[in-house]
Every structure is written in structure tokens, then in C-alpha cells.
Scaffold this motif. Structure first.
Motif, PDB file in Angstrom:
ATOM      1  N   ILE A   1       0.913  -1.140   0.000  1.00 41.27           N
ATOM      2  CA  ILE A   1       0.000   0.000   0.000  1.00 41.27           C
ATOM      3  C   ILE A   1       0.951   1.188   0.000  1.00 41.27           C
ATOM      4  CG2 ILE A   1      -1.811   1.234   1.250  1.00 41.27           C
ATOM      5  CD1 ILE A   1      -2.600  -1.558  -0.001  1.00 41.27           C
ATOM      6  N   TYR A   2       0.933   1.929  -1.085  1.00 36.96           N
ATOM      7  CA  TYR A   2       2.015   2.864  -1.387  1.00 36.96           C
ATOM      8  C   TYR A   2       2.323   3.852  -0.250  1.00 36.96           C
ATOM      9  CZ  TYR A   2       5.032   6.019  -3.928  1.00 36.96           C
ATOM     10  OH  TYR A   2       6.111   6.781  -4.306  1.00 36.96           O
ATOM     11  N   LYS A   3       3.582   3.842   0.131  1.00 37.76           N
ATOM     12  CA  LYS A   3       4.131   4.704   1.179  1.00 37.76           C
ATOM     13  C   LYS A   3       3.537   4.427   2.562  1.00 37.76           C
ATOM     14  CE  LYS A   3       7.043   7.494  -1.142  1.00 37.76           C
ATOM     15  NZ  LYS A   3       7.721   8.762  -1.003  1.00 37.76           N
ATOM     16  N   GLN A   4       2.864   3.271   2.684  1.00 37.62           N
ATOM     17  CA  GLN A   4       2.319   2.904   3.993  1.00 37.62           C
ATOM     18  C   GLN A   4       2.773   1.523   4.417  1.00 37.62           C
ATOM     19  OE1 GLN A   4      -1.840   3.676   4.776  1.00 37.62           O
ATOM     20  NE2 GLN A   4      -1.888   5.426   3.402  1.00 37.62           N
ATOM     21  N   SER A   5       2.332   0.509   3.694  1.00 39.05           N
ATOM     22  CA  SER A   5       2.516  -0.858   4.189  1.00 39.05           C
ATOM     23  C   SER A   5       3.271  -1.726   3.175  1.00 39.05           C
ATOM     24  CB  SER A   5       1.135  -1.460   4.485  1.00 39.05           C
ATOM     25  OG  SER A   5       1.262  -2.795   4.873  1.00 39.05           O
ATOM     26  N   PRO A   6       4.506  -2.173   3.511  1.00 36.75           N
ATOM     27  CA  PRO A   6       5.230  -3.053   2.598  1.00 36.75           C
ATOM     28  C   PRO A   6       4.548  -4.411   2.494  1.00 36.75           C
ATOM     29  CG  PRO A   6       6.568  -2.517   4.542  1.00 36.75           C
ATOM     30  CD  PRO A   6       5.222  -1.907   4.747  1.00 36.75           C
ATOM     31  N   PRO A   7       4.800  -5.154   1.405  1.00 37.74           N
ATOM     32  CA  PRO A   7       4.243  -6.509   1.319  1.00 37.74           C
ATOM     33  C   PRO A   7       4.929  -7.427   2.316  1.00 37.74           C
ATOM     34  CG  PRO A   7       5.765  -6.140  -0.496  1.00 37.74           C
ATOM     35  CD  PRO A   7       5.653  -4.827   0.246  1.00 37.74           C
ATOM     36  N   LEU A   8       4.225  -8.470   2.770  1.00 34.07           N
ATOM     37  CA  LEU A   8       4.808  -9.422   3.724  1.00 34.07           C
ATOM     38  C   LEU A   8       5.988 -10.161   3.092  1.00 34.07           C
ATOM     39  CD1 LEU A   8       1.489 -10.833   5.209  1.00 34.07           C
ATOM     40  CD2 LEU A   8       3.167  -9.413   6.418  1.00 34.07           C
ATOM     41  N   VAL A   9       5.867 -10.465   1.793  1.00 36.89           N
ATOM     42  CA  VAL A   9       6.960 -11.105   1.041  1.00 36.89           C
ATOM     43  C   VAL A   9       6.938 -10.563  -0.389  1.00 36.89           C
ATOM     44  CG1 VAL A   9       6.943 -13.273   2.380  1.00 36.89           C
ATOM     45  CG2 VAL A   9       5.473 -13.044   0.352  1.00 36.89           C
TER      46      VAL A   9
END
Ligand code: MG
Length: 260
Positions: free
Chosen positions: A165-173
């Protein structure tokens, strides 16, 4: 006589004193925050581990019976350009591709809570690096960007990778396939509920499977997803699925949505 003069004097001077102190208050200055720069909201570690997704199925995941088909390989009749004009991207061989410089496209229909399936491919001939390689985006309700990027052997800030989620949450993998191969997003999204004052009573939440691998799990979205600055919360109604023109020739196919 003197008393009267004194009282009048006080009556005249008092309001002046108050107005002076009010003036002083409005003129009081506090330090201003530093202007935001893009790098202030970019995080590079820890880089998510790489997971090789299962082999691509020969046939794309077809739409179930109750889905709204947003692209079936034929035309972009379910979509418009940014100004409500016919969607100007290129349709060929059952897929459509970003036409650079024509702007984003969005669905005519607007949605609240949904399950979305969308397939996307970055060009096989690799050009550029970081955010400049295979960049597009799927905007949930036209506002919150689920990043599309070539994240195959292409490091960038982790909250800007494919599946973030751009500039918020990186992917888990990192479950990205090689350039030229098709990727899938399966998105389960719940729209925010707002208070009267326009802030979230319940924020938007999203779960994302990237090539069948979980990358966002009940992720709370904190607001808009700008390149510069913090997320902002702006009250909104139902919104479209919007696809970003970031200048790269990203292709899409087999898009369907189930309203929840
Ligand atoms: Mg993007």
C-alpha cells in the motif's frame, strides 16, 4: 469630576488594552515544520524475503457467476479516462496496455466493499530501475494505491514495492514473477466508515494475495497514498477502481469484481 474622568479613562483604556493583547496573540508565530520531501516517507529495510509463486495456471482465473466483469479481453467499455472520456489505453490480443501520457483510467461503476481479481504484466524488456521500472497502480475506491511495480530483482523502498500500500505498508513477502509473465492480485477490501467530522470511524482495510501468496493481511489503510507527505483522511463515498498511468507500458487482463 476627577472620579468621572478616571472612570471614563478606565472605560476607554480597558478595551484598548484587550484589543492590543488580542492583536499580539494573532501575531504570535510558532515554528513551522520542515517541508516534506519524498525520502522522508521511504523505508528500505527489512527487504521482504523472496517467495517463488506456484507455476502460472494455463488458464486465467475466470470470473465466478456473480462477478461484475470489468475487462473480458474485448474492450474498455466499463472504463473511462480521467475526464469521463472513453478510456484511451490500447486493447489488443485480449489484454489492454497503458498508453503513456494519456492519464489514468477508472471504472464507470463505483464500489464500496469488494473482492477484486486483476492480472498484470510488466514488459519483458527491462528498462529503468527502482520506481522507474514497470510502475502503475490499482487505486482502491480511486484513492488508495495498491502499488504495481516490477519488483523482480529490482530493489526500491519496501513501502513502494509491488504489493505494497504505497508509502504505507510493505508486502509481507516478494512474490513477483519475472518480467513478461502475468501476475495476479486478489484483493479483499472494506471501505471506510466516516464520523460526522470527516475522520475515520472505521478505516479502510485490505487483504491482498499476490500470485496466490498473502502480502497484505487485514492491513489498515491510514489515508491517501501520496508521493510526498503523510496520508490524509478525506471523507468520500463509493469510488471506482482506478489504474495509474505512470509512463510504463503495463498490461492488464481478466479483471472482475464481486461486491460484498
Ligand atoms: Mg504506482
Amino acid at each position: 469630576m476627577m472620579k468621572k474622568v478616571l472612570i471614563y479613562g478606565i472605560l476607554v483604556i480597558l478595551p484598548i488594552c484587550f484589543s492590543v493583547s488580542a492583536d499580539a496573540q494573532t501575531k504570535k508565530e510558532y515554528p513551522k515544520p520542515e517541508p516534506m520531501t519524498p525520502k522522508m516517507t521511504e523505508f528500505w529495510t527489512p527487504q521482504p524475503k523472496i517467495v517463488t509463486p506456484g507455476k502460472t495456471a494455463k488458464e486465467a482465473t475466470p470470473a465466478p457467476s456473480d462477478a461484475i466483469v470489468l475487462f473480458d479481453g474485448k474492450d474498455l467499455s466499463a472504463w473511462t479516462g480521467e475526464k469521463g472520456d472513453p478510456a484511451p489505453w490500447i486493447v489488443a490480443n485480449g489484454v489492454f496496455t497503458v498508453k503513456s501520457g494519456t492519464g489514468s483510467i477508472m471504472t464507470k461503476q463505483k464500489f464500496e466493499n469488494f473482492q477484486l481479481h486483476i492480472e498484470w504484466r510488466v514488459p519483458a524488456d527491462v528498462k529503468g530501475e527502482g520506481q522507474g521500472r514497470g510502475n502503475s497502480g490499482v487505486y482502491l475506491q480511486g484513492i488508495y494505491e495498491l502499488q504495481v511495480l516490477d519488483s523482480y530483482e529490482n530493489e526500491t523502498y519496501i513501502n513502494g514495492m509491488a504489493g505494497s500500500i504505497y508509502k504505507q505498508s510493505p508486502p509481507l513477502v516478494n512474490a513477483m514473477r519475472k518480467p513478461g509473465e502475468w501476475n495476479t492480485y486478489d484483493v479483499i477490501y472494506s471501505a471506510p466508515i466516516f464520523k460526522e467530522d470527516g475522520t475515520y470511524r472505521i478505516p479502510p482495510m485490505v487483504t491482498v494475495l499476490f500470485n496466490g501468496v498473502l502480502v497484505q493481511y487485514n492491513t489498515i489503510i491510514h489515508g491517501t497514498t501520496p508521493y510526498i507527505g503523510f496520508p490524509a483522511v478525506n471523507k468520500h463515498d463509493a469510488g471506482p477502481i482506478l489504474l495509474q498511468d505512470h509512463g510504463d507500458a503495463i498490461s492488464f487482463r481478466n479483471i472482475w469484481l464481486r461486491e460484498l
